[in-house]
Motif scaffolding. Structure first.
Motif, PDB file in Angstrom:
ATOM      1  N   LYS A 266       0.281   3.389  -3.913  1.00 12.56           N
ATOM      2  CA  LYS A 266      -0.790   3.855  -3.380  1.00 12.56           C
ATOM      3  C   LYS A 266      -0.817   3.733  -2.044  1.00 12.56           C
ATOM      4  N   GLY A 267      -0.103   3.052  -1.130  1.00  7.96           N
ATOM      5  CA  GLY A 267       0.252   2.896   0.311  1.00  7.96           C
ATOM      6  C   GLY A 267       1.727   3.254   0.302  1.00  7.96           C
ATOM      7  N   LYS A 268       2.224   3.508   1.483  1.00 10.18           N
ATOM      8  CA  LYS A 268       3.557   4.134   1.576  1.00 10.18           C
ATOM      9  C   LYS A 268       4.454   2.822   2.878  1.00 10.18           C
ATOM     10  N   ILE A 269       5.485   2.740   2.476  1.00 12.80           N
ATOM     11  CA  ILE A 269       6.440   1.699   3.270  1.00 12.80           C
ATOM     12  C   ILE A 269       7.213   2.736   3.874  1.00 12.80           C
ATOM     13  N   VAL A 270       6.999   2.657   5.130  1.00 12.88           N
ATOM     14  CA  VAL A 270       7.844   3.702   6.075  1.00 12.88           C
ATOM     15  C   VAL A 270       8.781   2.865   6.692  1.00 12.88           C
ATOM     16  N   ASN A 271      10.026   3.570   6.584  1.00 12.64           N
ATOM     17  CA  ASN A 271      11.200   2.960   7.611  1.00 12.64           C
ATOM     18  C   ASN A 271      10.975   3.467   9.066  1.00 12.64           C
ATOM     19  N   ARG A 272      11.252   2.560   9.845  1.00  5.19           N
ATOM     20  CA  ARG A 272      10.766   2.822  11.294  1.00  5.19           C
ATOM     21  C   ARG A 272      12.276   3.006  12.142  1.00  5.19           C
ATOM     22  N   GLU A 273      13.087   2.128  11.586  1.00  8.45           N
ATOM     23  CA  GLU A 273      14.331   1.802  12.324  1.00  8.45           C
ATOM     24  C   GLU A 273      15.374   1.244  11.148  1.00  8.45           C
TER      25      GLU A 273
END
Length: 270
Positions: free
Chosen positions: A70-77
């Motif tokens: 329901k939330g998103k884990i976003v890769n930034r690096e």
């Protein structure tokens, strides 16, 4: 959007980290002979579709259910290097529906030639914010094993204290838990390992239908007693370091020398 991990030229696993995904994850996980030990990822899957390979997430971070996507884990690096171990370094943002990060995760994943994956993760709130982890059984480091390996299909579960079956091992504290089952007529096992240096021992969420995970954020939920809940609050500038291991082997826990692999895990994650 993916990293292919090979051992002696043969694919072991693939790390998926594309921006369109709900979270980064490894899939598939393969034994030395190529047998796939993770449930297929099917876009039409109705039963726990968020159980994707091997992943790290948890519900109830500032009331956001990241485990349930329901939330998103976003890769930034992301950075990677070959060797034994091969290393993947990540910086992820756990983002709520408002588009703002609730948590910053920095993780080093070490992948060893004997098919051990060691996670060393630090989670912290964004600058000038707080992060609250409420009590839940839905987390934190997990794998969804192949359907044929499940206890309901004859799979065997045992922990480091000698307890057996999912019923005996569920919600318990242990150095490790091993889940062994058959794929195409051969026996394989997956072990999850906890590190004694974590801020709190994890309890194991091990089910007969194939979910296999562990978390330090469910003291009440895993003991079926809300009064034992111990929510965790991180103030600005504070962080938690969490270390977990996953080990793939042929045969059962004895054949796979799980106790020896656990000692290797401890040395690899000082």
């Amino acid at each position: 959007e993916k990293l292919v991990v090979k051992i002696r030229g043969d694919e072991f696993t693939v790390f998926h980290h594309g921006a369109s995904l709900p979270k980064p994850y490894f899939w598939p996980i393969k034994a030395a002979d190529g047998a796939i030990l993770t449930r297929p990822i099917d876009p039409n899957e109705k039963e726990h579709p968020h159980h994707r390979g091997v992943w790290l997430s948890v519900d109830e971070v500032n009331d956001i259910r990241f485990w349930a996507e329901k939330g998103k884990i976003v890769n930034r690096e992301i950075k990677s290097s070959s060797g034994n171990p091969a290393v993947i370094r990540l910086r992820n943002e756990w983002v709520g529906r408002d588009g703002e990060p609730a948590l910053i995760e920095t993780t080093t994943i070490s992948i060893h030639a004997n098919r051990m994956i060691a996670y060393d993760s630090t989670v912290a709130p964004p600058k000038n914010k707080l992060a609250r982890f409420d009590d839940t059984k839905e987390g934190f480091f997990g794998i969804r094993i192949a359907q044929s390996m499940r206890e309901k299909e004859g799979g065997v579960v045992i922990n480091s204290d000698g307890k057996k079956t999912t019923a005996e091992c569920w919600g318990q504290i242990a150095r490790w838990v091993d889940y062994t089952g058959n794929v195409d007529g051969k026996s394989y096992g997956v072990t999850l390992m906890d590190h004694p240096g974590n801020f709190r021992p994890s309890r194991y969420h091990v089910r007969d239908y194939g979910l296999f995970s562990m978390s330090p954020f469910g003291e009440g939920a895993y003991q079926n007693d809300k009064e034992k809940a111990l929510p965790v609050k991180l103030e600005a500038g504070k962080s938690l370091r969490l270390r977990y291991g996953l080990y793939v082997h042929a045969g059962d826990a004895t054949d796979g020398k799980v106790s020896t692999a656990y000692e290797q895990f401890l040395k690899a994650t000082k």
